[in-house]
Design a protein around this motif. Structure first.
Motif, PDB file in Angstrom:
ATOM      1  N   TRP B  38      79.099  25.670  29.375  1.00  0.00           N
ATOM      2  CA  TRP B  38      80.350  25.556  30.138  1.00  0.00           C
ATOM      3  C   TRP B  38      80.387  26.654  31.193  1.00  0.00           C
ATOM      4  CZ3 TRP B  38      83.941  21.763  30.117  1.00  0.00           C
ATOM      5  CH2 TRP B  38      83.945  20.884  29.030  1.00  0.00           C
ATOM      6  N   ILE B  39      80.802  26.270  32.372  1.00  0.00           N
ATOM      7  CA  ILE B  39      80.874  27.169  33.522  1.00  0.00           C
ATOM      8  C   ILE B  39      82.214  26.899  34.215  1.00  0.00           C
ATOM      9  CG2 ILE B  39      79.794  27.811  35.715  1.00  0.00           C
ATOM     10  CD1 ILE B  39      77.815  25.562  33.461  1.00  0.00           C
ATOM     11  N   ARG B  40      82.820  27.936  34.790  1.00  0.00           N
ATOM     12  CA  ARG B  40      84.046  27.700  35.543  1.00  0.00           C
ATOM     13  C   ARG B  40      83.952  28.314  36.928  1.00  0.00           C
ATOM     14  NH1 ARG B  40      88.872  31.525  32.945  1.00  0.00           N
ATOM     15  NH2 ARG B  40      87.947  33.561  33.476  1.00  0.00           N
ATOM     16  N   GLN B  41      84.848  27.849  37.794  1.00  0.00           N
ATOM     17  CA  GLN B  41      84.864  28.318  39.182  1.00  0.00           C
ATOM     18  C   GLN B  41      86.299  28.333  39.685  1.00  0.00           C
ATOM     19  OE1 GLN B  41      82.767  25.859  42.122  1.00  0.00           O
ATOM     20  NE2 GLN B  41      82.039  27.743  43.078  1.00  0.00           N
ATOM     21  N   PRO B  42      86.920  29.509  39.760  1.00  0.00           N
ATOM     22  CA  PRO B  42      88.267  29.590  40.354  1.00  0.00           C
ATOM     23  C   PRO B  42      88.213  29.150  41.815  1.00  0.00           C
ATOM     24  CG  PRO B  42      87.707  31.596  39.150  1.00  0.00           C
ATOM     25  CD  PRO B  42      86.440  30.806  39.284  1.00  0.00           C
ATOM     26  N   PRO B  43      89.331  28.706  42.342  1.00  0.00           N
ATOM     27  CA  PRO B  43      89.345  28.228  43.732  1.00  0.00           C
ATOM     28  C   PRO B  43      88.788  29.275  44.701  1.00  0.00           C
ATOM     29  CG  PRO B  43      91.418  27.722  42.651  1.00  0.00           C
ATOM     30  CD  PRO B  43      90.639  28.574  41.709  1.00  0.00           C
ATOM     31  N   GLY B  44      87.792  28.886  45.473  1.00  0.00           N
ATOM     32  CA  GLY B  44      87.211  29.766  46.481  1.00  0.00           C
ATOM     33  C   GLY B  44      86.354  30.891  45.944  1.00  0.00           C
ATOM     34  N   LYS B  45      86.067  30.867  44.656  1.00  0.00           N
ATOM     35  CA  LYS B  45      85.297  31.978  44.055  1.00  0.00           C
ATOM     36  C   LYS B  45      83.964  31.489  43.493  1.00  0.00           C
ATOM     37  CE  LYS B  45      89.234  34.941  43.117  1.00  0.00           C
ATOM     38  NZ  LYS B  45      89.906  35.834  42.136  1.00  0.00           N
ATOM     39  N   LEU B  47      80.738  30.967  40.683  1.00  0.00           N
ATOM     40  CA  LEU B  47      80.544  30.370  39.366  1.00  0.00           C
ATOM     41  C   LEU B  47      80.541  31.465  38.299  1.00  0.00           C
ATOM     42  CD1 LEU B  47      77.578  28.056  40.385  1.00  0.00           C
ATOM     43  CD2 LEU B  47      79.929  27.321  39.980  1.00  0.00           C
ATOM     44  N   GLU B  48      81.090  31.132  37.139  1.00  0.00           N
ATOM     45  CA  GLU B  48      81.133  32.077  36.008  1.00  0.00           C
ATOM     46  C   GLU B  48      80.680  31.353  34.757  1.00  0.00           C
ATOM     47  OE1 GLU B  48      84.218  35.130  33.700  1.00  0.00           O
ATOM     48  OE2 GLU B  48      85.021  33.502  34.930  1.00  0.00           O
ATOM     49  N   TRP B  49      79.635  31.860  34.119  1.00  0.00           N
ATOM     50  CA  TRP B  49      79.134  31.274  32.869  1.00  0.00           C
ATOM     51  C   TRP B  49      80.072  31.631  31.733  1.00  0.00           C
ATOM     52  CZ3 TRP B  49      75.296  27.872  32.308  1.00  0.00           C
ATOM     53  CH2 TRP B  49      74.883  27.580  31.003  1.00  0.00           C
ATOM     54  N   LEU B  50      80.451  30.640  30.927  1.00  0.00           N
ATOM     55  CA  LEU B  50      81.400  30.876  29.835  1.00  0.00           C
ATOM     56  C   LEU B  50      80.727  30.898  28.463  1.00  0.00           C
ATOM     57  CD1 LEU B  50      84.329  28.543  30.981  1.00  0.00           C
ATOM     58  CD2 LEU B  50      84.088  31.021  31.326  1.00  0.00           C
ATOM     59  N   ALA B  51      79.977  29.856  28.161  1.00  0.00           N
ATOM     60  CA  ALA B  51      79.414  29.726  26.818  1.00  0.00           C
ATOM     61  C   ALA B  51      78.367  28.624  26.819  1.00  0.00           C
ATOM     62  CB  ALA B  51      80.500  29.383  25.802  1.00  0.00           C
ATOM     63  N   HIS B  52      77.478  28.667  25.797  1.00  0.00           N
ATOM     64  CA  HIS B  52      76.566  27.549  25.609  1.00  0.00           C
ATOM     65  C   HIS B  52      76.253  27.378  24.135  1.00  0.00           C
ATOM     66  CE1 HIS B  52      73.551  30.863  26.474  1.00  0.00           C
ATOM     67  NE2 HIS B  52      73.029  30.372  25.357  1.00  0.00           N
ATOM     68  N   ILE B  53      75.783  26.170  23.818  1.00  0.00           N
ATOM     69  CA  ILE B  53      75.423  25.838  22.455  1.00  0.00           C
ATOM     70  C   ILE B  53      74.154  25.001  22.490  1.00  0.00           C
ATOM     71  CG2 ILE B  53      76.916  23.765  22.446  1.00  0.00           C
ATOM     72  CD1 ILE B  53      77.498  24.405  19.464  1.00  0.00           C
ATOM     73  N   PHE B  54      73.242  25.262  21.536  1.00  0.00           N
ATOM     74  CA  PHE B  54      71.993  24.523  21.473  1.00  0.00           C
ATOM     75  C   PHE B  54      72.040  23.500  20.336  1.00  0.00           C
ATOM     76  CE2 PHE B  54      69.762  26.534  24.748  1.00  0.00           C
ATOM     77  CZ  PHE B  54      69.993  27.904  24.709  1.00  0.00           C
ATOM     78  N   SER B  55      71.032  22.629  20.334  1.00  0.00           N
ATOM     79  CA  SER B  55      70.961  21.596  19.307  1.00  0.00           C
ATOM     80  C   SER B  55      70.853  22.191  17.911  1.00  0.00           C
ATOM     81  CB  SER B  55      69.788  20.647  19.583  1.00  0.00           C
ATOM     82  OG  SER B  55      68.585  21.372  19.727  1.00  0.00           O
ATOM     83  N   ASN B  56      70.285  23.391  17.795  1.00  0.00           N
ATOM     84  CA  ASN B  56      70.181  24.040  16.481  1.00  0.00           C
ATOM     85  C   ASN B  56      71.454  24.811  16.118  1.00  0.00           C
ATOM     86  OD1 ASN B  56      70.110  26.256  18.124  1.00  0.00           O
ATOM     87  ND2 ASN B  56      68.059  26.938  17.521  1.00  0.00           N
ATOM     88  N   ASP B  57      72.507  24.641  16.946  1.00  0.00           N
ATOM     89  CA  ASP B  57      73.834  25.238  16.749  1.00  0.00           C
ATOM     90  C   ASP B  57      73.893  26.710  17.143  1.00  0.00           C
ATOM     91  OD1 ASP B  57      76.532  25.319  14.405  1.00  0.00           O
ATOM     92  OD2 ASP B  57      76.332  24.082  16.195  1.00  0.00           O
ATOM     93  N   GLN B  58      72.821  27.249  17.714  1.00  0.00           N
ATOM     94  CA  GLN B  58      72.874  28.602  18.251  1.00  0.00           C
ATOM     95  C   GLN B  58      73.858  28.635  19.414  1.00  0.00           C
ATOM     96  OE1 GLN B  58      69.136  30.049  19.680  1.00  0.00           O
ATOM     97  NE2 GLN B  58      69.956  32.030  20.325  1.00  0.00           N
ATOM     98  N   LYS B  59      74.687  29.686  19.471  1.00  0.00           N
ATOM     99  CA  LYS B  59      75.730  29.792  20.490  1.00  0.00           C
ATOM    100  C   LYS B  59      75.673  31.144  21.183  1.00  0.00           C
ATOM    101  CE  LYS B  59      78.525  27.250  17.183  1.00  0.00           C
ATOM    102  NZ  LYS B  59      79.625  27.314  16.203  1.00  0.00           N
TER     103      LYS B  59
END
Lengths: 106, 124
Positions: B38-45, B47-59
């Motif tokens: 998941w990544i987010r982007q405030p208006p005009g700003k 990209l910011e990485w938020l979180a990720h999850i793998f198939s083996n449930d590693q986060k």
């Protein structure tokens, strides 16, 4: 966290110009570096992975290079459709981080 | 064809908990060495990485937002869910989910396909 710094923040160039965007990591990310292109109102698009591997369908005027802490994205002959913001991202160490972006205007 | 589609409530009130769902197709969350971020982007700003999850449930989570984020997956529904607590107007942004894939030649993970994004507005 690994900090990614892009330069310049923005640039203006003419059609046919050679454009270089730099991305520097605060510590080595080996070659685990991707480049994305984002146009207004659209999701980012992957251009280059592993520092220099061009994705299928991406024009050959785009080229990436570098390893460790210093990377470049080169557009060899700028085209009108290349007007966009370009981001680098490291996926060497979590949390994965992006550069602040470089806006390219024609 | 690989696609990802984000969905979530609009708008969100301050202090509420945001729940976003990413529904994927064209690949399975069971596939080895595959993941979703998941990544987010405030208006005009930027990209910011938020979180990720793998198939083996590693986060993994953003350091600055770790206390507010939870990522999970429902493999049977082909969905990845991100929750963010205590929402604030500064969290107003477009939220993207993206596929993470493994590079066999270079032995590393990278993001390849993105969803269209969903705009989240935090306002009372």
């Amino acid at each position: 966290d690994i900090q990614m710094t892009q330069s310049p923040s923005s640039l203006s160039a003419s059609v046919g110009d050679r454009v270089t965007i730099a991305c520097r990591a605060s510590q080595s990310v080996r070659r685990f570096l991707s480049w994305f292109q984002q146009k207004p109102g659209k999701a980012p698009k992957l251009l280059i992975s592993a520092s220099f591997t061009l994705q299928r369908g991406v024009p050959s005027r785009f080229a990436g290079g570098g390893s460790g802490t210093d990377f470049t994205l080169v557009i060899s002959s700028l085209q009108p459709e290349d007007s966009a913001t370009y981001y680098c991202q490291q996926t060497y160490s979590a949390p994965w981080t992006f550069g602040q972006g470089t806006k390219v205007e024609i | 064809q690989v696609t990802l589609k984000e969905s979530g409530p609009v708008p969100v009130k301050p202090t509420e908990t945001l729940t976003l769902t990413c529904t994927v197709s064209g690949f399975s969350l069971r596939d080895a060495q595959m993941g979703v971020g998941w990544i987010r982007q405030p208006p005009g700003k930027a990209l910011e990485w938020l979180a990720h999850i793998f198939s083996n449930d590693q986060k993994a989570y953003s350091t600055s937002l770790k206390s507010r984020l939870t990522i999970s997956k429902d493999t049977s529904k082909s969905q990845v869910v991100l929750t963010m607590t205590n929402m604030d107007p500064v969290d107003t942004a477009t939220y993207y989910c993206a596929r993470i894939t493994w590079d066999d030649d270079n032995y590393y993970y990278y993001v390849d396909v993105w969803g269209e994004g969903t705009t989240v507005t935090v306002s009372s």
